[in-house]
Write an enzyme that holds these catalytic residues in place. Structure first.
Site, PDB file in Angstrom:
ATOM      1  N   ASP A  57      -2.612  -2.061   9.868  1.00  0.00           N
ATOM      2  CA  ASP A  57      -2.728  -2.053   8.402  1.00  0.00           C
ATOM      3  C   ASP A  57      -3.253  -3.375   7.842  1.00  0.00           C
ATOM      4  OD1 ASP A  57      -1.607   0.476   8.432  1.00  0.00           O
ATOM      5  OD2 ASP A  57       0.388  -0.181   7.837  1.00  0.00           O
TER       6      ASP A  57
ATOM      7  N   LYS B  11       0.843  -1.216   0.000  1.00  0.00           N
ATOM      8  CA  LYS B  11       0.000   0.000   0.000  1.00  0.00           C
ATOM      9  C   LYS B  11       0.866   1.249   0.000  1.00  0.00           C
ATOM     10  CE  LYS B  11       1.003   1.128   4.432  1.00  0.00           C
ATOM     11  NZ  LYS B  11       1.839   2.263   4.799  1.00  0.00           N
TER      12      LYS B  11
HETATM   13  P1  ATP Z   1       4.021  -0.542   8.083  1.00  0.00           P
HETATM   14  O1  ATP Z   1       2.958  -1.611   8.049  1.00  0.00           O
HETATM   15  O2  ATP Z   1       4.096   0.140   9.398  1.00  0.00           O
HETATM   16  O3  ATP Z   1       4.027   0.352   6.893  1.00  0.00           O
HETATM   17  P2  ATP Z   1       6.473  -1.479   7.047  1.00  0.00           P
HETATM   18  O4  ATP Z   1       5.876  -1.776   5.719  1.00  0.00           O
HETATM   19  O5  ATP Z   1       7.361  -0.303   7.164  1.00  0.00           O
HETATM   20  O6  ATP Z   1       5.340  -1.384   8.102  1.00  0.00           O
HETATM   21  P3  ATP Z   1       7.025  -4.282   7.381  1.00  0.00           P
HETATM   22  O7  ATP Z   1       7.626  -4.734   6.104  1.00  0.00           O
HETATM   23  O8  ATP Z   1       5.623  -4.653   7.642  1.00  0.00           O
HETATM   24  O9  ATP Z   1       7.254  -2.716   7.544  1.00  0.00           O
HETATM   25  O10 ATP Z   1       7.985  -4.830   8.544  1.00  0.00           O
HETATM   26  C1  ATP Z   1       8.257  -4.178   9.736  1.00  0.00           C
HETATM   27  C2  ATP Z   1       8.998  -5.145  10.682  1.00  0.00           C
HETATM   28  O11 ATP Z   1       8.119  -6.217  10.995  1.00  0.00           O
HETATM   29  C3  ATP Z   1      10.234  -5.810  10.049  1.00  0.00           C
HETATM   30  O12 ATP Z   1      11.390  -5.101  10.413  1.00  0.00           O
HETATM   31  C4  ATP Z   1      10.232  -7.227  10.601  1.00  0.00           C
HETATM   32  O13 ATP Z   1      11.145  -7.409  11.637  1.00  0.00           O
HETATM   33  C5  ATP Z   1       8.826  -7.442  11.156  1.00  0.00           C
HETATM   34  N1  ATP Z   1       8.067  -8.495  10.427  1.00  0.00           N
HETATM   35  C6  ATP Z   1       7.301  -9.433  10.979  1.00  0.00           C
HETATM   36  N2  ATP Z   1       6.721 -10.205  10.048  1.00  0.00           N
HETATM   37  C7  ATP Z   1       7.117  -9.750   8.851  1.00  0.00           C
HETATM   38  C8  ATP Z   1       6.864 -10.141   7.504  1.00  0.00           C
HETATM   39  N3  ATP Z   1       6.098 -11.192   7.208  1.00  0.00           N
HETATM   40  N4  ATP Z   1       7.419  -9.392   6.527  1.00  0.00           N
HETATM   41  C9  ATP Z   1       8.187  -8.324   6.818  1.00  0.00           C
HETATM   42  N5  ATP Z   1       8.485  -7.943   8.074  1.00  0.00           N
HETATM   43  C10 ATP Z   1       7.965  -8.630   9.091  1.00  0.00           C
END
Ligand code: ATP
Length: 308
Positions: free
Chosen positions: A144, A11
């Site tokens: 989210d 997203k």
């Molecule tokens: P947001 O949903 O706040 O936008 P983001 O997209 O910045 O988050 P994610 O990729 O969702 O970040 O990951 C954030 C943290 O969550 C990572 O640093 C990781 O340690 C943890 N995590 C747990 N499960 C997962 C997963 N399936 N994929 C990615 N990260 C994960």
């Protein structure tokens, strides 16, 4: 039963208004989510207990350290336990996450994986949860995750988990500039609180309203959407990572209609005029050397769905 696969989209927040910190530690949000065509796929099969593997973005020696955990800390593991617990079945599955959405990039990759896992495991286990049941479970997993399930365009309020669909007939084209290193979402919110407490950033009693961007989405006009994009997390993300300014500048210099930080960053989302413009922007930004990866995407796209 044999393997079942589901995919879920990344997203971009085309509006992210952050209100005051609530007593429960979350901020009151007014956000407009747009699901874009960058997908993670979760494939599940029979197992004894849970076993998780992760391939693709954020994994492998090339990235130094693996960013994505393969144990209980992975949101997919928690999704499996939550669905099994609520349906009264035992949590038995092999789970394979194929990541295209970079981790810790502000693109809700972990949330997408959790949403896809709920859909795939519901099919594998025959638990027959309704969409509403899955959305309720998703809200327990993260702010989210309900949106990753629903997809399209939606207004998120509360901590982002209370969704109202937004009518959007236009296909918008974006170019995502992905940085080499992620940003922690809690750290960015923490920096926003710090800057507001120091009087260096404004912060009202209510999160800034999303109506201007919703109205712009309805018109289908790129220039109008460009002028209404807003993200309260951009300033704190820039404070933590000043080099992000180069990425934003590179996008506008390359002719993007607008560029903003996606969610908590550090991904830069550049709005293109149309598909051709997105292809041109992608090539130009890839050549600028400020991003690790550059991806052209479009949205809205549907939320978590079975595939294959
Ligand atoms: P947001 O949903 O706040 O936008 P983001 O997209 O910045 O988050 P994610 O990729 O969702 O970040 O990951 C954030 C943290 O969550 C990572 O640093 C990781 O340690 C943890 N995590 C747990 N499960 C997962 C997963 N399936 N994929 C990615 N990260 C994960």
């Amino acid at each position: 039963m044999t393997a079942v696969a589901a995919r879920a989209p990344a997203k971009v927040n085309v509006h992210l208004g952050v209100g005051p910190l609530r007593p429960d530690g979350f901020h009151e949000l007014q956000t407009v989510y747009l699901a874009v065509s960058l997908f993670d796929t979760v494939t599940v099969g029979p197992g004894d207990g849970l076993a998780l593997t992760v391939t693709g973005e954020g994994t492998g020696a090339a990235r130094g350290a693996d960013l994505v955990p393969t144990d209980r800390r992975n949101l997919v593991w928690r999704a499996a336990e939550l669905l099994a617990g609520s349906a009264g079945v035992s949590a038995d599955a092999t789970i394979e996450i194929a990541k295209s959405i970079p981790a810790a990039a502000g693109l809700a990759g972990g949330s997408a994986d959790a949403a896809a896992a709920l859909v795939a495991l519901d099919a594998l286990w025959g638990t027959r949860a309704s969409r509403d049941d899955l959305v309720a479970l998703a809200a327990q997993l993260g702010s989210d995750v309900p949106f990753s399930l629903v997809g399209g365009v939606a207004l998120g309020s509360g901590r982002g988990e209370q969704l109202t669909p937004v009518l959007a007939r236009t296909r918008w084209h974006w170019v995502l500039g992905i940085a080499g290193e992620g940003l922690s979402t809690p750290a960015v919110y923490g920096e926003l609180d710090r800057l507001r407490a120091a009087g260096r950033l404004p912060g009202g009693e209510q999160p800034p309203a999303a109506e201007p961007v919703i109205a712009a989405l309805r018109t289908g006009q790129t220039t109008l959407l460009a002028s209404t994009l807003a993200n309260d997390l951009q300033a704190p993300a820039l404070a933590l990572r000043p080099d992000l300014a180069r990425g934003l500048r590179a996008a506008t210099e390359a002719g993007a209609a607008a560029a903003l930080v996606s969610g908590s960053g550090p991904t830069v989302a550049a709005l293109a005029g149309d598909e051709q413009d997105a292809v041109r922007l992608t090539a130009e930004l890839a050549g600028a050397g400020v991003f690790r990866t550059v991806r052209a995407v479009h949205g809205p796209v549907p939320g978590a769905r079975l595939v294959g």
